[in-house]
Write an enzyme that holds these catalytic residues in place. Sequence first.
Site, PDB file in Angstrom:
ATOM      1  N   ASP A 160      -7.530   0.069  10.888  1.00  0.00           N
ATOM      2  CA  ASP A 160      -6.489   1.099  11.005  1.00  0.00           C
ATOM      3  C   ASP A 160      -7.070   2.508  10.956  1.00  0.00           C
ATOM      4  O   ASP A 160      -6.345   3.482  11.166  1.00  0.00           O
ATOM      5  CB  ASP A 160      -5.465   0.958   9.869  1.00  0.00           C
ATOM      6  CG  ASP A 160      -4.571  -0.254  10.044  1.00  0.00           C
ATOM      7  OD1 ASP A 160      -4.304  -0.614  11.206  1.00  0.00           O
ATOM      8  OD2 ASP A 160      -4.143  -0.829   9.031  1.00  0.00           O
ATOM      9  N   ASP A 206      -3.499   0.125   6.276  1.00  0.00           N
ATOM     10  CA  ASP A 206      -4.215  -0.299   5.074  1.00  0.00           C
ATOM     11  C   ASP A 206      -5.549  -0.989   5.357  1.00  0.00           C
ATOM     12  O   ASP A 206      -6.340  -1.197   4.455  1.00  0.00           O
ATOM     13  CB  ASP A 206      -3.342  -1.237   4.232  1.00  0.00           C
ATOM     14  CG  ASP A 206      -2.813  -2.422   5.037  1.00  0.00           C
ATOM     15  OD1 ASP A 206      -3.399  -2.730   6.091  1.00  0.00           O
ATOM     16  OD2 ASP A 206      -1.815  -3.031   4.611  1.00  0.00           O
ATOM     17  N   ASP A 239       4.122   0.341   8.749  1.00  0.00           N
ATOM     18  CA  ASP A 239       3.908  -1.097   8.601  1.00  0.00           C
ATOM     19  C   ASP A 239       5.108  -1.712   7.883  1.00  0.00           C
ATOM     20  O   ASP A 239       5.701  -1.082   7.006  1.00  0.00           O
ATOM     21  CB  ASP A 239       2.650  -1.380   7.772  1.00  0.00           C
ATOM     22  CG  ASP A 239       1.388  -1.169   8.586  1.00  0.00           C
ATOM     23  OD1 ASP A 239       1.423  -1.398   9.792  1.00  0.00           O
ATOM     24  OD2 ASP A 239       0.371  -0.760   8.000  1.00  0.00           O
TER      25      ASP A 239
END
Length: 673
Positions: free
Chosen positions: A400, A396, A103
Amino acid sequence: MQGEEPPKTPLQRSMDTLGKQLSFYSFCIIGLIMLLGWIQGRKILDMFTIGVSLAVAAIPEGLPIVVTVTLALGVMRMAKRKAIVKKLPIVETLGCVNVICCDKTGTLTTNEMTLTHMYTADGLHAEVSGVGYNRKGEIHCNNESVKNNSHSSIRKIIEIGTVCNNAEILDGGLHGQPTEGALLACAMKMGAEGIRNEYIKLQEWPFNSDVKQMTVKCAHKDNRGEEYYFIKGALERILNQCRFYYQNGADMPMSEQIHKDVLDEAHQMGIAGLRVLAMAYGRQLDMLCFVGIVGIIDPPRPGIREAIRTLIGTGVSVKMVTGDSEDTATAIGGRLGLYAAGGEAISGDQIDHMSTDQLQDIIPHISVFYRTSPRHKHKIIKALQNNGCVVGMTGDGVNDAVALRSADIGIAMGKVGTDVSKEAADMILVDDEFVTIMAAIEEGKGIFYNIKNFVRFQLSTSIAALALIALSTVARLPNPLNAMQILWINIIMDGPPAQSLGVEPVDQDVILKPPRCVKDHIITKKLMINILISSFIIVSGTLWVFYKEMSDNKITPRDTTMTFTCFVFFDMFNALSCRSQTKSVFTIGFFTNKMFVLAVGGSIVGQLLVIYFPPLQAVFQTEALYLSDFLFLISLTSSVFIVAELRKFLERRYERHQIYKKQTYYYDELNIV
C-alpha cells in the site's frame, strides 16, 4: 515509493502565493512613499528610516510563525483524538479532503472475525455459535452437534483451515490475522484444535492480494511420504482450479451442478455480509479437490454509519475499497449507507482493463470497489486527482506504500499497519477507527478558518499603517508615527495578540461546511472587503486624532502619543472582531480563548508602560496621558469593533432570509405539483 513525490499541500501553495503578493505590493507602496518624501524635500535619512520601519511592519514575517504554531497545536489536539500527524501542513489539508478511499476490514468494520457458517462440497450446512477467539460456542449440522470426527466433510474444512494458518490463540488473545483466528476458534469449538499438530509444513506460499490465496505444502506425521497442498482463499480463484470435490472422505469428479450449488451458497453468504473463504487440497496444484466454503462475519464498527452520513452531508465522498467478493462488499456497503440496490460497484479486474481516463469518467458514481489490490488503489487515486479531488487513502500493507504516498493524505493503520505503510503515510490512526478520520477533518477545517482570522487582522493592520504614512506624505503632513512606534505596532501585529487568534477554539458551524476548494485563495473578495473596511476606519480615526491634536500646527510628544495610542487601541478592538468571521463575540464568549485575553491584556499593559515609564518614554518619544484621553480613545477606537459586529449581524440576517426564500420557493413548487 521513492519515485512517487507527495503533492504540495493547499496551505503551502496558498502561503507561497500570499507571501509573494504581500511583499511585492508592500515594497511598491513603501518605494512610492520614499519617492514622494524625497520630491517634497524631506530628509533622505528620515524617509529611509520610515521606509525600513514600514517594511518591517507591513511584511507579515509573523505569518509563518502563527501558521506553524496553529498547526502544531492542531497536531497536539489530534494526537489526543488518536490521530498522529507526521507533517504539519497535512493538518490543514485534511480540511480540503473531499474523497476518502477506505479499506473495509478493520477501518469500517471491527476486524474481529467470527466464523458463523460452513457449507461443504457434498451439500452439508453447518452453523457456528459464539463470538471471540475462544472455545465458547457450538457447531450444529442438521440439528446435530458437530464434534471432532462426527462429520468428515466439516472436519476436512477445519483441517485445511488450521494447517493453512499461521495464527495462534494464547490465553484468549489472538496473535496473527483475525481471519485465521476465526478458523482456529471454530476448530476449538469442535475439539479439533490439535489437527494442525498432526502435519509437518514443508513449504508455504503466503496470501497476497494478487493471487488471493494461501498455499501450504505439508505431510502427515504418520505418513511423511505423501505430500499434500492445502489451499484457502478467494472462491473464484480456487473453485476454477478444482477437478474434484470432497464427499464422505472420497474425491469425486467435479460437476457443473456442484459448481453452481457452491456459487449459489457463496452468493447467499455474501448478501448476508459474510466474508467467504474457500478450502481445497490435492497432491498436485492442477488436480485439486474442492472441500467447501466458510462464511466469516466482520461487523461494522459502532457509530460508523452515522459518521459516514455526517461526512457525506458535509460534501465528503466515501469510497470503500476491499478485497472481498462483490456480494460481500455491496452487502456491507449497503449497511454503511455507501451502496443502494441498483448502484454500481466495480472490481479490480475491471479496473485493470480501463485506462485512467476511462476510470476517471465513471469513478464519481462508484462507491464500492471489490476484489482490489494495492496497485488498483494507486490507479483509483490518480483517477480521482485528475478529476480535481483531494484524496485521503487508507492502507496497512507493504504494497500500500505507493498508494499512501501518492494520495494527498496517506492514512496508515496504527494497530495492524506495517512499518513501511506507516513510513509512507502522512497520518497514522492509533485505533484504526474511521471516526478518527472524521475528527481529523474537523480539526483541519477549524485550523484554516483560524489562519484566515489571523490574516485578516494582520493585513488590516499592515494596510492601515501603510495608508496612514502614505496619506500623511501626500498631504505634506509630518509623519504621525516615528520609527520606534511603527516597530512597536509591528510587535503587536505579529506578536501575542495575532498569534492567539490561531488558537481560537474550533467553531462547530465551520465543521458542517463543505471541504474547501484547493484553488480558493486565503484572501477572498469578501475577506478583502472586510480588511479594507477595518483599515479605512483605523486610518480615518487615527488621522482625525492626529489632525485634532495638531491644531496648533506644532508636533509635540502629546500629539504623537495620542496618535500612537489611538492606532494601538484600534488594533486591539480589531483583533477582538477578528476572532470570528461570522459570529458575534457576544455569542462565542469573551473568555473562551484565554490566550487571547492574556495577549490583549499584556499588550495594553505594554502600551501603558510605553506611555508612563520614563525610560520607555524617552525611547518612544511619548508623554503621559489623562484618564479623559483614554475614555475618548476607547470610545473612538471601539468603532472598528462595533462596525464589524453590525456587519456580521446584517450578513447573518441576509443569509437567514435567503434560506427562508429558498425553502418557501421549494414548498411552493411542491404545492404546484
